[in-house]
Design a protein around this motif. Structure first.
Motif, PDB file in Angstrom:
ATOM      1  N   TYR A   1       0.690  -1.222  -0.328  1.00 22.22           N
ATOM      2  CA  TYR A   1      -0.217  -0.113   0.107  1.00 22.22           C
ATOM      3  C   TYR A   1       1.472   1.639  -0.143  1.00 22.22           C
ATOM      4  N   ASP A   2       0.199   2.474  -0.300  1.00 19.88           N
ATOM      5  CA  ASP A   2       1.079   3.545  -0.509  1.00 19.88           C
ATOM      6  C   ASP A   2       0.085   4.335   1.113  1.00 19.88           C
ATOM      7  N   GLU A   3       1.344   4.742   1.981  1.00 19.18           N
ATOM      8  CA  GLU A   3       1.273   4.989   3.102  1.00 19.18           C
ATOM      9  C   GLU A   3       0.898   6.954   3.032  1.00 19.18           C
ATOM     10  N   CYS A   4       0.775   7.253   2.866  1.00 14.14           N
ATOM     11  CA  CYS A   4       0.566   8.772   2.306  1.00 14.14           C
ATOM     12  C   CYS A   4      -1.163   8.099   1.844  1.00 14.14           C
TER      13      CYS A   4
ATOM     14  N   LYS B   1       9.497  -4.498  -0.301  1.00 15.54           N
ATOM     15  CA  LYS B   1       8.713  -5.831  -0.912  1.00 15.54           C
ATOM     16  C   LYS B   1      10.307  -7.170  -0.928  1.00 15.54           C
ATOM     17  N   THR B   2       9.719  -8.177  -1.447  1.00 16.70           N
ATOM     18  CA  THR B   2      10.524  -9.299  -1.796  1.00 16.70           C
ATOM     19  C   THR B   2      10.249  -9.979  -2.231  1.00 16.70           C
ATOM     20  N   SER B   3      11.383 -10.789  -2.417  1.00 18.59           N
ATOM     21  CA  SER B   3      11.034 -11.915  -4.240  1.00 18.59           C
ATOM     22  C   SER B   3       9.837 -13.057  -3.398  1.00 18.59           C
ATOM     23  N   ASN B   4       8.927 -12.991  -4.252  1.00 24.44           N
ATOM     24  CA  ASN B   4       7.867 -13.942  -4.193  1.00 24.44           C
ATOM     25  C   ASN B   4       6.891 -14.908  -5.464  1.00 24.44           C
ATOM     26  N   VAL B   5       8.200 -15.117  -6.553  1.00 28.95           N
ATOM     27  CA  VAL B   5       7.888 -16.097  -7.266  1.00 28.95           C
ATOM     28  C   VAL B   5       8.805 -17.303  -7.693  1.00 28.95           C
ATOM     29  N   GLU B   6       8.283 -18.396  -7.033  1.00 26.85           N
ATOM     30  CA  GLU B   6       9.779 -19.497  -7.101  1.00 26.85           C
ATOM     31  C   GLU B   6       9.802 -19.903  -8.031  1.00 26.85           C
ATOM     32  N   GLN B   7      11.160 -19.592  -8.816  1.00 30.81           N
ATOM     33  CA  GLN B   7      11.775 -20.686  -9.890  1.00 30.81           C
ATOM     34  C   GLN B   7      12.448 -21.553 -10.314  1.00 30.81           C
ATOM     35  N   THR B   8      12.216 -22.205 -10.875  1.00 32.81           N
ATOM     36  CA  THR B   8      13.018 -23.703 -10.834  1.00 32.81           C
ATOM     37  C   THR B   8      12.904 -24.244 -12.128  1.00 32.81           C
TER      38      THR B   8
END
Length: 295
Positions: free
Chosen positions: A51-54, A69-76
């Motif tokens: 979200y945008d805190e503003c 933001k973190t990696s959330n796509v598992e690549q295999t």
């Protein structure tokens, strides 16, 4: 020798519907190199929100800064290995003109079931060499650490089919989030029908579940568990995968030079076709109790 009776054509052979090859995707292949096996990059996203805190509103004051933001796509990197289905028959050299047609017809009568058995069990020619397959309880990597075989994760055991299918489809939705496949032996179809869990999609001509996943009812599917053991009487294992794809070659009929047995002046002809089949992201299993609802 036909004797006095007239020679006629045999009845036309019609494969049973809703099988594996009729249900999976069949992308075009560039050349024949795929017959050495294929490799692809699997991307199985979980995703997240922020979200945008503003401008965000919580009703209890200003929200804190959103987490990074973190990696959330598992690549295999996954791979699939080829296998070949064949039919062998004998004929006189006099019948050579019909050998190709005879071979193609013989193969057509067996290949659907043989492909499905290989894809379920992982076995071809009595050896566990077909990857990936459904009934698997161990991961297999090749020399480059490419995943050839994921482990089939049991979701539920010994449950009625409505409970089991619901759990299986929920896990599939969490894992894949798209239209996947539910693989069932033919013995389980009446149970699914009795519970109204299989319907014919008139647009595609395919069987689907209430959640919209495609049902593959293989004539060669054995119903065995991830460890390869046969289920107890009145039960079966079913599996779920992400979308599946396959390549197959043209039918090849052996040449006369390779097939002639000079000792008996007989042609031992073989018709064969090579396949490679893979699927995305998920491999899930459920053990179901067969039978109609009691209420």
């Amino acid at each position: 020798m036909a004797g006095a009776r007239q020679i006629i054509d045999a009845p036309v052979f019609t494969p049973l519907p809703y099988g594996l090859w009729d249900t999976i995707q069949q992308p075009s292949a560039d050349g024949g190199h795929w017959q050495n096996g294929v490799t692809w990059q699997d991307r199985c996203p979980a995703g997240d929100t922020t979200y945008d805190e503003c401008i965000a509103v919580t009703g209890t004051g200003s929200p804190p800064a959103p987490p990074a933001k973190t990696s959330n796509v598992e690549q295999t990197t996954r791979g699939a290995t080829p296998f070949t289905v064949y039919a062998q028959f004998e004929c006189s050299p006099v019948g050579l003109a019909d050998a190709a047609a005879t071979g193609s017809d013989a193969l057509a009568r067996v290949e659907q079931g043989q492909v499905e058995t290989a894809f379920w069990t992982g076995s071809a020619g009595g050896r566990d060499v077909v990857f990936p397959h459904l009934a698997a309880d161990a991961e297999v990597l090749d020399a480059q650490d490419i995943v050839l075989q994921p482990v089939a994760s049991p979701v539920v055991t010994g449950a009625d089919v409505a409970h089991a299918l619901g759990a299986l489809e929920q896990e599939l939705a969490d894992c894949y989030r798209g239209q996947g496949l539910i693989h069932v032996p033919r013995s389980a179809l009446p149970t699914l029908a009795a519970w109204k869990l299989a319907r014919l999609d008139e647009t595609s001509g395919r069987l689907v579940t209430p959640a919209g996943n495609l049902i593959v009812a293989g004539t060669g599917y054995t119903g065995t568990g991830p460890d390869g053991a046969a289920p107890a009487a009145g039960t079966a294992w079913i599996y779920a995968t992400g979308a599946a794809f396959g390549h197959r070659s043209d039918v090849y009929v052996t040449t006369v030079r390779d097939s002639l047995d000079r000792s008996s002046n007989t042609l031992r002809m073989q018709a064969e076709r090579t396949y490679v089949i893979g699927f995305e992201c998920c491999l899930l299993a459920a053990h179901i109790v067969l039978g109609v609802p009691t209420e």
